[in-house]
Design an enzyme around this catalytic site. Structure first.
Site, PDB file in Angstrom:
ATOM      1  N   TYR A 198     -16.470   3.540  -7.477  1.00  0.00           N
ATOM      2  CA  TYR A 198     -15.839   4.184  -6.315  1.00  0.00           C
ATOM      3  C   TYR A 198     -14.501   3.515  -6.001  1.00  0.00           C
ATOM      4  CZ  TYR A 198     -14.920   5.459  -1.461  1.00  0.00           C
ATOM      5  OH  TYR A 198     -14.322   5.888  -0.294  1.00  0.00           O
ATOM      6  N   SER A 212      -9.336   3.318   0.260  1.00  0.00           N
ATOM      7  CA  SER A 212     -10.490   2.625   0.821  1.00  0.00           C
ATOM      8  C   SER A 212     -10.291   1.115   0.793  1.00  0.00           C
ATOM      9  CB  SER A 212     -11.742   2.987   0.005  1.00  0.00           C
ATOM     10  OG  SER A 212     -12.819   2.124   0.285  1.00  0.00           O
TER      11      SER A 212
END
Length: 340
Positions: free
Chosen positions: A152, A127
């Site tokens: 995350y 990501s």
């Protein structure tokens, strides 16, 4: 070719699985059907995939060690595209252990299965969030990414490091893809474009953080799928580790490991993104402008030159075209007729 696609009922997983089936692959899809968002949307995606005779689906939780071991003991895979994860930057602040189970424990089980089978190529989702609050734009794979600002992001960075160790120790070819704000048809309801569309059509105010002065590198789903398909066909060879990202090459015996940004390479301010959506829907948005919230960053922008050099591709879909396609899909899927 038999490919395992994890997260096959998810937004990107479903889209990649459709592409692989269309080109003739056998696809085994797994997903835990988490109720993090509307499960009926996941079921609708699966229904499309299950029209293909070469698609086999198993509902399975990545964190279930015995079930994952049985999966790899029962089917031989030529490649793995690992897209399953507990998604959402903001949700990681509320439910951190969900990220530990899926993104850390689950990824470890995928790595172990790939190692045991000596899979030809493991392509996994990372990501743009790993860049944290890096203020130097555009983001390059060679930038240091040692200071994630959400759990995350930390789990995605941990995935990159774990994959590198397996590439080094076991010669497992691994490619990590740092996705930048993916959007498009069949997207997740917790994503900005989905929420904005729903809010505009319902006449509800849109919650817009940092007063809309955020810049994002919005990347259309078809471009992401194309990048994944091309990367799959080019597994890294032993000795070709790319340096940077806090991971240095291993000298002459470099690990078969790479990281690529997958972004559009074109920054768009959030307010402009909303204006494009207003034009597509023929309705004006009501905005509730708020300060920046924890876990957000003011800007993202991908340098995709490494991807282009390696596989001859860079995303090209404009935001205007991508948002139009999403708006058309949304209205069709939910049976909404727009009076213009």
């Amino acid at each position: 070719m038999t490919t395992l696609v994890t997260g096959a009922a998810g937004f990107i997983g479903f889209s990649v699985a459709e592409r692989l089936l269309a080109r003739g692959d056998e696809v085994v899809g797994i997903d835990n059907m988490s109720p993090y968002y509307d499960v009926s949307l996941k079921q609708a995606r699966l229904a499309r995939l299950q029209r293909h005779p070469r698609f086999l689906f198993t509902e399975l939780d990545l964190a279930d060690r015995a079930a994952m071991a049985a999966l790899f003991a029962g089917t031989r895979f030529d490649a793995i595209v690992h897209l399953a994860a507990q998604a959402g930057v903001r949700y990681s602040i509320e439910q951190p252990l969900a990220y530990v189970d899926s993104n850390l424990v689950g990824f470890g089980h995928v790595l172990e299965g790939a190692r045991a089978q000596r899979v030809g190529h493991l392509v996994f989702a990372s990501s743009s969030s790993v860049y944290g609050a890096n203020g130097k734009l555009p983001f390059r794979e060679s930038d240091r990414v040692d200071h994630p600002i959400t759990l995350y992001a930390a789990t995605k960075r941990a995935n990159e490091l774990a994959a590198h160790s397996y590439a080094h120790l076991f010669g497992l070819p691994c490619t990590g893809l740092r996705f930048f704000t993916v959007y498009g048809p069949w997207g997740r309801p917790d994503m900005a474009l989905f929420k904005f569309t729903k809010g505009i059509l319902a006449g509800e105010p849109l919650t817009v953080f940092n007063h809309g002065r955020m810049v994002r590198d919005f990347t259309y789903i078809d471009d992401v799928v194309e990048a994944v398909a091309r990367v799959m066909a080019h597994p890294p060879a032993q000795g070709l580790t790319q340096g940077g990202s806090g991971v240095e090459a291993d000298g002459e015996a470099g690990a078969p490991f790479r990281i690529f940004n997958v972004g559009n390479g074109c920054p768009v301010e959030l307010i402009d993104y909303i204006h494009i959506l207003e034009q597509c829907l023929g309705r004006e948005a009501r905005l509730q402008l708020l300060p920046m919230q924890p876990g957000d960053v003011p800007a993202t922008l991908a340098d995709v030159s490494r991807l282009e050099e390696a596989v001859g591709y860079r995303p090209t879909t404009t935001v205007a075209e991508g948002v139009r396609r999403f708006a058309e899909w949304y209205c069709r899927y939910y049976g909404i007729v727009i009076d213009r």
